[in-house]
Design a protein around this motif. Structure first.
Motif, PDB file in Angstrom:
ATOM      1  N   TYR B 936       0.822  -1.213   0.000  1.00  7.05           N
ATOM      2  CA  TYR B 936       0.000   0.000   0.000  1.00  7.05           C
ATOM      3  C   TYR B 936       0.857   1.264   0.000  1.00  7.05           C
ATOM      4  O   TYR B 936       0.545   2.243  -0.663  1.00  7.05           O
ATOM      5  N   ASN B 937       1.945   1.237   0.771  1.00  8.28           N
ATOM      6  CA  ASN B 937       2.770   2.449   0.882  1.00  8.28           C
ATOM      7  C   ASN B 937       3.391   2.838  -0.441  1.00  8.28           C
ATOM      8  O   ASN B 937       3.734   3.995  -0.660  1.00  8.28           O
ATOM      9  N   ARG B 938       3.576   1.862  -1.286  1.00  4.40           N
ATOM     10  CA  ARG B 938       4.258   2.130  -2.540  1.00  4.40           C
ATOM     11  C   ARG B 938       3.264   2.522  -3.633  1.00  4.40           C
ATOM     12  O   ARG B 938       3.644   3.061  -4.658  1.00  4.40           O
ATOM     13  N   CYS B 939       2.019   2.218  -3.440  1.00  6.01           N
ATOM     14  CA  CYS B 939       1.030   2.411  -4.503  1.00  6.01           C
ATOM     15  C   CYS B 939       0.766   3.895  -4.731  1.00  6.01           C
ATOM     16  O   CYS B 939       0.558   4.644  -3.785  1.00  6.01           O
ATOM     17  N   ILE B 940       0.816   4.310  -5.988  1.00  9.78           N
ATOM     18  CA  ILE B 940       0.478   5.698  -6.278  1.00  9.78           C
ATOM     19  C   ILE B 940      -0.896   5.792  -6.936  1.00  9.78           C
ATOM     20  O   ILE B 940      -1.385   6.870  -7.199  1.00  9.78           O
ATOM     21  N   GLY B 941      -1.501   4.667  -7.199  1.00 12.81           N
ATOM     22  CA  GLY B 941      -2.893   4.692  -7.660  1.00 12.81           C
ATOM     23  C   GLY B 941      -3.090   4.966  -9.133  1.00 12.81           C
ATOM     24  O   GLY B 941      -3.947   5.744  -9.515  1.00 12.81           O
ATOM     25  N   THR B 942      -2.299   4.297 -10.010  1.00 19.85           N
ATOM     26  CA  THR B 942      -2.550   4.505 -11.443  1.00 19.85           C
ATOM     27  C   THR B 942      -3.744   3.674 -11.922  1.00 19.85           C
ATOM     28  O   THR B 942      -4.267   3.927 -12.989  1.00 19.85           O
ATOM     29  N   ARG B 943      -4.122   2.651 -11.143  1.00 14.49           N
ATOM     30  CA  ARG B 943      -5.246   1.755 -11.458  1.00 14.49           C
ATOM     31  C   ARG B 943      -4.986   0.885 -12.694  1.00 14.49           C
ATOM     32  O   ARG B 943      -5.876   0.231 -13.192  1.00 14.49           O
ATOM     33  N   TYR B 944      -3.741   0.907 -13.181  1.00 12.57           N
ATOM     34  CA  TYR B 944      -3.406   0.102 -14.348  1.00 12.57           C
ATOM     35  C   TYR B 944      -3.581  -1.379 -14.007  1.00 12.57           C
ATOM     36  O   TYR B 944      -4.080  -2.165 -14.807  1.00 12.57           O
ATOM     37  N   CYS B 945      -3.198  -1.749 -12.784  1.00 10.81           N
ATOM     38  CA  CYS B 945      -3.294  -3.151 -12.380  1.00 10.81           C
ATOM     39  C   CYS B 945      -4.736  -3.626 -12.460  1.00 10.81           C
ATOM     40  O   CYS B 945      -5.007  -4.750 -12.873  1.00 10.81           O
ATOM     41  N   SER B 946      -5.646  -2.764 -12.022  1.00 15.35           N
ATOM     42  CA  SER B 946      -7.052  -3.167 -12.034  1.00 15.35           C
ATOM     43  C   SER B 946      -7.546  -3.330 -13.461  1.00 15.35           C
ATOM     44  O   SER B 946      -8.252  -4.280 -13.787  1.00 15.35           O
ATOM     45  N   ASN B 947      -7.153  -2.403 -14.341  1.00 20.14           N
ATOM     46  CA  ASN B 947      -7.559  -2.532 -15.736  1.00 20.14           C
ATOM     47  C   ASN B 947      -7.073  -3.845 -16.318  1.00 20.14           C
ATOM     48  O   ASN B 947      -7.756  -4.470 -17.123  1.00 20.14           O
ATOM     49  N   ASN B 948      -5.874  -4.246 -15.911  1.00 19.30           N
ATOM     50  CA  ASN B 948      -5.260  -5.418 -16.525  1.00 19.30           C
ATOM     51  C   ASN B 948      -5.637  -6.707 -15.817  1.00 19.30           C
ATOM     52  O   ASN B 948      -5.212  -7.764 -16.224  1.00 19.30           O
ATOM     53  N   CYS B 949      -6.401  -6.603 -14.757  1.00 18.94           N
ATOM     54  CA  CYS B 949      -6.806  -7.806 -14.028  1.00 18.94           C
ATOM     55  C   CYS B 949      -8.015  -8.420 -14.724  1.00 18.94           C
ATOM     56  O   CYS B 949      -9.078  -7.826 -14.770  1.00 18.94           O
ATOM     57  N   PRO B 950      -7.861  -9.624 -15.298  1.00 16.83           N
ATOM     58  CA  PRO B 950      -8.999 -10.196 -16.024  1.00 16.83           C
ATOM     59  C   PRO B 950     -10.144 -10.584 -15.106  1.00 16.83           C
ATOM     60  O   PRO B 950     -11.276 -10.714 -15.545  1.00 16.83           O
TER      61      PRO B 950
END
Lengths: 461, 1077
Positions: B936-950
């Protein structure tokens, strides 16, 4: 450069409208262009336009301040649509910037003299568009104050960015692009800044222009070094035209999302970028030449050439669309096929049909020379293409995310007032900068125009 | 001011008082100060000092007297506040609206002013709480010499719920209970829990709970209440209690029973009434018809091969549901194609989780269920010649199947069904030889079984006749839940002195003289019986957070022995029940185990003496008429959980609606009435659906509701879920949905005819987390029949397009998980019925915030595990269809009675995780044990991971969803899990904190981690044991064995993400007789 064969002698080109209206001398060119900056009083039109642009810019600052205060939840994004207007706008603005670099660098290297009168403001447009574009990746993050994690700075924790992520490639691509564009633009401005310094009526103007001119005296050695530097920067900027939007397209094509994951994206994005960039140059050039009486410098030939570039790149983009359909069917991938079907039949199909109308059907009119030479038609068409290219990014970014792999997680996106405020706000930022630029710096490269006068004079003799 | 006018003041809807409230403030305030000044408690009998209409001036003498009268430390901001100057309080409210959130737009009337004052005094008084008396509780299993900071302790207790009690183990961190787990030693739990039990911990910390005793809104100390009660007791005694009434819900506590009996002995003419709104008298009266007396029915689901449910949601609702779920699904675990399964038939009007997972389901109107039961009885050779022509074939097949499994079959009647259906079920079970085998009777679990409808009818009649002077209402909310034809409000106004004990200051509290905040079950001593009679001690985990008291204490206050603590009373009671034994040892064992050993009731040998001939003719609702049925809501039950944010935001198993109820209709009924809804552009299928609003006129009353089409519902049935439309539930629960009690009369408590439903033309936005129910022909949820499975054990992989393991840029050998545990999860879809226990358990364990209806409508709910619900038209896995869009109107025909499947989806913990590759800052990374970790501390919140999560299992903090201010909620949080701020991504971690705890323990003991030692929150909560977690590298682990089954498959395996979470295909066991049809 001046040693090169004057292109106006080419029979193919001679039959066209000249790139500089006849009868101009060194003096008249300089007078006309620098006059806009130095002597022309502030017109009511400029003030009104500036006021409008500036108020939109203020709207942007409010929207961004509220965003930072509350979080990106003020926008319409959600799960599954993690990217919305911000990324659409980012790609759109970056694309718009491309025409500037293309006109300045590539046409310069290809010795296309017609670029001279439009390259300066096209470059400015690039810079301003990159500024607008650069804002979005920063503010779209959940914690913008931590965005420096994206840079490979020497962290005491020994943590580096994750170099496999296309977003990191973006950081480098866009920042390099911005830097080179700025340098290229500034180096090109130096002789003109010196001209302004020498002609400025007020001491404060002379001081500012003098400082910016960096001691330019117009000696042969200066010219020599200037031209080498300019050539080198043009050489540096050229690959960037291709690389930046290629890298931006990787944001999508590297991901596995149906509608993003396709190999045609790099060339298709670059073509689309140039397409929208030229549309934007037209959108700006047409009012600019009318407002400042620059019809002599930005002639019908320029407009027509730009229209031809648009037609060509528009066809590449159409090819891209076609291949998306083809590859979806050819691959047999059920997710891709479903996505193409969704574009036509899904809840967002009106956007897709609007996109096809704007980007594929409308530009076909440019095959007709009469249309190419009809200034109002070109202006309207440039606006349509700009809209179409925005829609294209919307279709790619948003619609692909609405319905991906898990039907249970499907969703929809609808922008909020803050999305619109931010988008329109960047239009305000862009136009504010353009208004300032048009008044504070020569919108047309005087030194290069004088070269053009020289060529034309030679030709007449 | 006399008593009557005082009471009238409480009616905030009385119009005149709005006009008069300006005067009311000053006038009334004066009264209070005066009564305090004379030293008299504002007495409950209403005999008051005549008030002088003096000017509103600051009366210093009054202030001094008032100070003197109060207990506890006093803090005040000004003398005006101390004197409770209404203008000051009004100013305070304007300036700090947070203190009065729900009053903000109503203007300031006298009631608000009183409440606000109560709040400020409550804060002042809190510091005065003394040290509670020494009452030892005994920790379960782990018995450390001293408390180790950072190490949670677990205590066994039970959660009383209607005629049941679920045994739980409560995790306590430094004295704060934080998480509920099932108690494996308790017969009603066997280690499992349900969503209610999981969410009950949030009720403890609910900031809207009533915090102090009040008399008509005035703050009173407990001792003042006891004094008043004692004074009242003298009056009651003088009339032998002729005018004294007690109203409770269903009580299983022997302690409360003992106290009530003591009162009834003391005041022989007093009466005790009971009212439980969501459970019908059918079970009690049915038993009476069948056995001649009230008896409790217990099922041995594990012994039944064929089960028929007559509108019974016995797997998710009613006494013993957690236990029944365990037993039922243990009979459906398949280790291979040769395994056997039980078979479940369900006849029901509206889909429940039990019905949705049945092998055969027949949608029938609720009033037709009795006809069906009669026809079945006739078919099975009981008297009568009833037939059921519309489903003759179905009926014949079921009857034959039941006959075939004599002594190993079971017929279960529903909680909301009539006495006749229950009696028929008893008779059928008896004739099938099931009695004593798969079903048996015991003495009633309820402390005193009565006909609740009769009971509350009698009470209302007495109140109306002015026979009730003193009324104690314990833990129930009759003004909200009583049948509307009783008009409880007007009746309670005739009661001179009413006392309400409840956790919240609710609808009923607003109309009673006294309100005593009721302690949560985690705050108080008590006892409760489970569905089979097992007695457990409720032991508190924490001293009451507020000045709250138990129902027994309030009862005791009216007795001749007030002031005996619950602890002492309970010990005394148990000692009396267990004489001779070493009581201290018994006591410690009981607390430790969470059950009184061998306290389950023995089966009684009463045989069903029941003749069909004695049945009254069935009451059917004419076929053309709409049938309205009232059902407890699957999330907030009868309304008692309305202020529980976790349950409000819990997607209801079938509709997936949150924060609202809706009138549920079948697709055909909706079509007939031209009712429709549109998917909104914001949120869409995963958020917002705008639905038509209807006016429902029923039994001389009206209610306006949004509608929702529910596939599988019987045509012509409208379900009105109870529990919503509360006017005084608290900040979370007030004014959500519509109040179905408004149209519910005593004549038609559960099934009503003669009503109409009309479209109003208005629309209402509903928050729905999963609108789309079609799999679009994708390999997402695989299902088949037992027969198919036997024919083709590999059926789950028929359409696999799994790429070779090597197809990756990253070579497998680069990431060996050898020599280390490889954490993995296997979810048996055969055992999941979407009951939601795992969802709340996860929310509780992982500090997951509640986001509210608006955010859910934008598609931003935060659950780390969601339960997807899909409908298919055919049992065959190969024919899931490929419809273009998910618009249900396109295939109405197939939605009459679709197959329903549930699929829990936590993070799939991909080995080749698409999210990890695209994170620019390395905030989501792979652990050496194969977990996909979030930093969590490292996350800057681009939300790219969520987009790429099938699988779309990542959740983003779009805004600051966590509540950082409310102090109570800080106590609730699990200290082992980060409380996420805004702008960061989060997701299921496989409960990494639990993994780490066990790993540390194992490392300390220098041994490998044992299989089953790590239990994730979802796995632990699951009553069906559908979720199994463990090390897939260990071939002997349960998870590895499950994964070795051929049923095991990977969702979206073609993407080569290699998830660690895999699923076992669902297998249904349909009757071949019916299949042929």
């Amino acid at each position: 450069m001046s040693a090169a064969q004057p292109p106006v002698n080419h029979p193919e080109i001679r039959r066209l409208v000249p790139v500089l209206a006849p009868g101009h001398t060194y003096e008249s060119v300089t007078e006309k262009i620098s006059g806009v900056v130095l002597t022309r009083p502030l017109g009511l039109g400029w003030l009104a336009g500036f006021a409008l642009a500036f108020s939109l810019l203020m709207m942007l600052t409010v929207a961004v301040a509220w965003l930072i205060a509350k979080g990106v939840g003020i926008w319409g994004i959600n799960i599954p649509i993690g990217w919305g207007f911000a990324i659409v706008n980012f790609v759109w603005w970056i694309g718009i910037g491309h025409a500037g670099t293309l006109i300045s660098a590539i046409l310069f290297l290809l010795n296309q003299k017609w670029r001279t009168s439009i390259n300066r403001f096209a470059e400015a447009m690039t810079l301003f568009a990159v500024a607008c574009a650069g804002l979005f990746p920063l503010i779209h993050t959940g914690r913008p104050w931590m965005a420096y994690y994206m840079f490979p700075y020497p962290s005491t924790m020994g943590i580096w960015p994750q170099f496999r992520s296309p977003l990191i490639w973006d950081v480098f691509a866009v920042s390099t692009y911005g830097t080179v564009s700025l340098l290229f633009w500034f180096v090109g401005l130096i002789p003109d800044l010196a001209t302004l310094r020498d002609r400025a009526p007020h001491q404060w103007q002379r001081m500012i222009f003098g400082a910016l001119a960096m001691g330019w005296r117009g000696s042969a050695r200066h010219w020599h070094r200037y031209q080498s530097a300019y050539m080198l920067l043009a050489g540096l900027a050229t690959p960037l035209v291709l690389s930046v939007h290629t890298v931006v397209s990787f944001d999508f094509s590297v991901a596995i999302v149906p509608g993003w994951h396709t190999t045609i994206f790099p060339p298709y994005f670059v073509a689309g970028a140039i397409y929208s960039g030229f549309a934007m140059v037209l959108t700006i050039a047409i009012p600019l030449r009318a407002a400042y009486g620059l019809q002599d410098f930005i002639t019908m030939r320029h407009l027509e050439n730009m229209a031809k570039v648009m037609l060509a790149t528009g066809l590449i983009v159409a090819y891209g669309y076609f291949f998306e359909w083809f590859l979806a069917g050819y691959s047999g991938n059920k997710f891709d096929m479903f996505l193409v079907q969704q574009r036509f039949h899904g809840p967002y199909s009106p956007y897709y049909f609007a996109l096809i109308l704007c980007n594929i059907l409308t530009p076909q009119l440019l095959w007709i020379q009469k249309v190419r030479r009809n200034i109002p038609a070109l202006f309207v068409m440039s606006l349509i293409i700009n809209t179409g290219m925005w829609l294209e990014r919307f279709v790619i970014v948003v619609i692909s995310l609405t319905r991906d792999f898990m039907p249970s997680a499907w969703g929809r996106y609808s922008a909020t007032v803050w999305d619109y405020a931010t988008f329109v706000g960047t239009l305000g930022l862009f136009t504010t900068l353009l208004f300032l630029f048009a008044r504070a710096l020569p919108a047309i490269a005087m030194a290069e125009m004088r070269e053009l006068v020289a060529h034309q004079t030679e030709e007449h003799e | 001011m006399d008593g009557m006018s005082k009471r009238e003041f409480m009616d905030e809807h009385t119009h005149e008082h709005h006009d008069a409230h300006e005067h009311g403030h000053a006038h009334d305030n004066e009264l209070r100060i005066l009564s305090a000044a004379t030293g008299a408690v504002a007495s409950s009998d209403g005999a008051s000092t005549p008030s002088s209409s003096t000017e509103r001036t600051l009366d210093l003498a009054a202030v001094r007297t008032k100070l003197h009268a109060k207990t506890g430390k006093q803090y005040w901001r000004s003398l005006e506040e101390l004197a409770e100057d209404p203008h000051f309080v009004e100013l305070l409210q304007r300036e700090f609206p947070r203190q009065a959130p729900s009053e903000w737009d109503e203007g300031v009337d006298r009631r608000d002013f009183l409440k606000l004052m109560a709040a400020s005094l409550a804060f002042a008084g809190l510091s005065g709480c003394g040290i509670p008396p020494r009452e030892n509780v005994v920790p379960y299993v782990k018995q450390p010499e001293g408390l180790v900071l950072g190490k949670p302790l677990f205590f066994a207790t039970v959660m009383p719920f209607g005629a049941d009690a679920i045994g739980v183990l409560v995790e306590s961190h430094e004295g704060r209970p934080t998480k509920i787990e099932g108690n494996p030693d308790h017969p009603a739990s066997l280690g499992g829990t349900n969503a209610f039990a999981q969410a009950s911990i949030l009720d403890l910390y609910d900031p809207d709970r009533a915090q102090i005793t009040r008399n008509i809104g005035d703050i009173r100390s407990w001792s003042q209440f006891v004094d008043s009660a004692q004074a009242e007791a003298a009056t009651i005694k003088s009339t032998n209690g002729a005018n004294f009434r007690i109203l409770t819900g269903t009580i299983t506590s022997s302690l409360v029973l003992y106290q009530i009996q003591a009162l009834l002995k003391l005041y022989p003419q007093a009466k005790w009434h009971q009212w439980e709104p969501a459970v019908s008298d059918g079970a009690r009266e049915g038993a009476k018809q069948a056995f001649g007396r009230y008896l409790n029915t217990v099922y041995r689901v594990e012994k039944a091969d064929v089960i028929l449910s007559l509108d019974a949601d016995f797997l998710a609702s009613g006494p013993g549901n957690v236990r029944y779920m365990k037993d039922f699904y243990r009979r459906r675990k398949l280790s291979g194609p040769d395994g056997g399964m039980n078979r479940l038939y369900v006849v029901e009007p509206t889909p429940t989780v039990t019905g949705s997972t049945a092998d055969h389901r027949l949608p029938l109107r609720a009033s037709d269920v009795e006809l069906f039961a009669r026809a079945l009885a006739a078919k099975l050779g009981l008297a009568g010649g009833a037939t059921f022509p519309s489903a003759e074939k179905w009926l014949a097949a079921v009857a034959a199947d039941l006959q075939k499994h004599r002594g190993a079959s079971l017929v279960v009647a529903g909680e909301q069904q009539s006495a006749e259906v229950h009696a028929l079920a008893h008779a059928i079970n008896a004739t099938l030889g099931n009695a004593g085998v798969t079903v048996f009777q015991t003495e009633p679990v309820e402390a005193q079984p009565v006909n609740h409808l009769q009971s509350i009818t009698d009470l209302c009649a007495d109140m109306d006749a002015g026979k009730v002077d003193t009324l104690l209402i314990l833990g129930v909310n009759p003004i909200y839940t009583a049948p509307h034809d009783f008009d409880f409000v007007s009746k309670i106004k005739k009661v001179r002195n009413s006392v309400h004990v409840s956790s919240h200051f609710d609808e009923t509290s607003a109309y009673t003289q006294w309100h005593v905040p009721e302690s949560h079950y985690l705050e108080t001593w008590g006892d409760a019986r489970a569905f089979d009679g097992t007695l457990s001690v409720i032991q508190p985990l924490i001293a009451p957070l507020y000045a709250s008291h138990s129902a027994r204490e309030v009862l005791a206050a009216f007795s001749d022995k007030p002031g005996v603590s619950d602890y002492d009373a309970l010990r005394e009671k148990l000692k009396a029940a267990n004489p001779g034994a070493d009581f201290e040892k018994f006591w410690r064992e009981t607390l430790n185990d969470g059950v009184v050993a061998n306290s389950a009731f023995a089966p009684v040998a009463d045989a069903a003496k029941f003749s069909l001939a004695s049945l009254p003719p069935a009451k059917a609702i004419p076929a053309g008429e709409l049938e309205f049925i009232f059902r407890p809501d699957p999330s907030i039950y009868d309304g008692r959980f309305a202020n529980n944010g976790w349950l409000q935001e819990l997607p209801k198993p079938l509709t997936k609606l949150v924060w609202d109820n809706a009138a549920l209709v079948s697709a055909k009924t909706a079509e007939k009435l031209e009712l429709n809804y549109t998917v909104a552009s914001r949120g869409g299928e995963h958020g917002q659906v705008v639905s038509n609003v209807v006016d429902i006129s029923l039994s001389d009353s009206k209610v306006t509701a949004a509608i929702w089409t529910l596939p599988g519902q019987a045509d012509g049935v409208v379900v009105l879920p109870l529990g919503y439309g509360r006017s005084r539930a608290g900040y979370t629960g007030t004014n959500r949905g519509f109040n179905a009690y408004v149209v519910r009369t005593s004549q038609a408590l559960f099934t009503a005819g003669g009503g109409t439903m009309k479209k109003t033309g208005a629309d209402y936005p509903l928050a729905c987390t999963q609108y789309h129910f079609n799999m679009e022909g994708r390999q997402i949820l695989v299902s088949g029949t037992l027969h198919e499975y036997q024919q083709n054990p590999n059926f789950a992989h028929e359409h696999d397009e799994k790429p070779p393991y090597e197809d990756s840029l990253y070579k497998p050998q680069e990431f060996p998980y050898a020599g280390k545990p490889a954490w993995a999860m296997a979810i048996d879809l055969n055992s999941c019925n979407g009951c939601n226990a795992c969802v709340v358990a996860c929310q509780s364990e992982n500090n997951i915030p509640v986001v509210g209806k608006d955010q859910v409508m934008r598609g931003r709910e935060m659950h780390w595990i969601r339960i997807d619900r899909y409908y298919t038209n055919s049992l065959s896995a190969t024919e899931t269809g490929n419809k273009e869009t998910g618009d249900p109107s396109q295939y109405n025909e197939s939605l009459d009675n679709p197959e329903t499947f549930f699929q829990p989806v936590p993070c799939q913990q991909c080995e080749n995780a698409p999210c990890e590759q695209v994170c620019p800052v390395g905030a989501t990374v792979h652990s050496s044990e194969g977990l996909n970790d979030m930093v969590y501390n490292r996350c800057i919140g681009t939300r790219y991971c969520s987009n790429n999560c099938p699988y779309k299992v990542r959740r983003f903090n779009f805004l600051r969803f966590q509540d950082w201010e409310t102090p109570q909620l800080k106590l609730l949080r699990n200290p082992e899990v980060t409380v996420r701020s805004r702008g960061v991504m989060e997701k299921c971690t496989y409960c990494v904190q639990r993994i780490s705890n066990v790993r540390i323990e194992a490392d300390k003991q220098n041994r490998p981690i044992r299989d089953g030692e790590i239990v994730t929150a979802c796995e632990s909560a699951c009553p069906a044991e559908a979720i199994v977690f463990g090390d897939q590298n260990d071939p002997t682990s349960r998870v590895a064995k499950l994964k070795a089954q051929q049923r095991n498959y990977t969702v979206l395996g073609e993407l080569n993400a290699r998830p660690r979470t895999t699923y076992l295909a669902a297998v249904r066991n349909p009757n071949p007789e019916l299949e042929k049809a």
